[in-house]
Write an enzyme that holds these catalytic residues in place. Sequence first.
Site, mmCIF file in Angstrom:
data_model
loop_
_atom_site.group_PDB
_atom_site.id
_atom_site.type_symbol
_atom_site.label_atom_id
_atom_site.label_comp_id
_atom_site.label_asym_id
_atom_site.label_seq_id
_atom_site.Cartn_x
_atom_site.Cartn_y
_atom_site.Cartn_z
ATOM 1 N N GLY A 46 0.652 -1.149 0.070
ATOM 2 C CA GLY A 46 -0.103 -0.019 -0.143
ATOM 3 C C GLY A 46 0.842 1.262 0.144
ATOM 4 O O GLY A 46 2.022 1.208 0.516
ATOM 5 N N GLN A 51 2.692 9.895 1.498
ATOM 6 C CA GLN A 51 4.112 9.227 1.300
ATOM 7 C C GLN A 51 4.916 9.695 0.180
ATOM 8 O O GLN A 51 5.960 9.340 0.081
ATOM 9 C CB GLN A 51 3.859 7.862 1.456
ATOM 10 N N CYS A 88 6.224 -0.512 6.825
ATOM 11 C CA CYS A 88 5.569 0.745 6.031
ATOM 12 C C CYS A 88 6.840 1.186 5.312
ATOM 13 O O CYS A 88 8.208 1.123 5.691
ATOM 14 C CB CYS A 88 5.313 1.540 7.203
ATOM 15 N N LEU A 89 6.543 1.595 3.818
ATOM 16 C CA LEU A 89 7.632 1.884 3.120
ATOM 17 C C LEU A 89 8.219 3.261 3.573
ATOM 18 O O LEU A 89 9.469 3.533 3.067
ATOM 19 C CB LEU A 89 7.069 2.204 1.630
ATOM 20 N N HIS A 130 -4.230 0.571 7.829
ATOM 21 C CA HIS A 130 -3.005 1.018 7.623
ATOM 22 C C HIS A 130 -2.795 2.573 6.760
ATOM 23 O O HIS A 130 -2.355 3.546 7.072
ATOM 24 C CB HIS A 130 -1.762 0.234 7.067
ATOM 25 N N GLU A 131 -3.089 2.441 5.514
ATOM 26 C CA GLU A 131 -3.314 3.335 4.419
ATOM 27 C C GLU A 131 -4.099 4.652 4.887
ATOM 28 O O GLU A 131 -3.670 5.678 4.794
ATOM 29 C CB GLU A 131 -3.707 2.783 3.051
ATOM 30 N N HIS A 134 -2.466 6.729 7.357
ATOM 31 C CA HIS A 134 -1.664 7.777 7.000
ATOM 32 C C HIS A 134 -2.349 9.000 6.462
ATOM 33 O O HIS A 134 -1.743 10.056 6.517
ATOM 34 C CB HIS A 134 -0.805 6.993 5.515
HETATM 35 CO CO CO Z 1 2.758 2.778 5.939
#
Ligand code: CO
Length: 155
Positions: A46, A51, A88-89, A130-131, A134
Amino acid sequence: MAIRTIVKKGDETLRKRSREVTEITPKILQLLDDMKETLEDANGAGLAAPQVGVLRRIALVNAGDGVLEIINPVILEMEGEQIEAEGCLSIPGVYGEVKRPMRVVVEALDREGVKQRYDATEFKARAFCHEIDHLDGILFEDKVIRFVDLEDEGE
Ligand code: CO
């Protein structure tokens, strides 16, 4: 399309609330295309617009069955709970167990501006949560119950 730079933890963009999308403009469509390429390049599950430095309520979710584009997502229902490790990226190399609902129903606009409803469980439910976090400036590590080391498992 272009791969955009993924903002890392410490950048204040990740801590801000993203704004609703009021009109799906060519710029928004470009953002979606770039986010998709960026997500595929990073091999993630995701990616949320903040991000890549854009404070708009847009995210992508890929639970292994294709990329979903969600615009102005809202969680309508939550049911049950699960505790699994997440990463997480924007926080590379860090993994931790987070409690999430086992099932969520999410409503969001697609790229045509049409309202869609997604009924997701298990990994996909976690990815949605999770997304969407963000978009409110929340990172998974804020919710971690226990940090884990997944590096040895090759993930
Ligand atoms: Co993330």
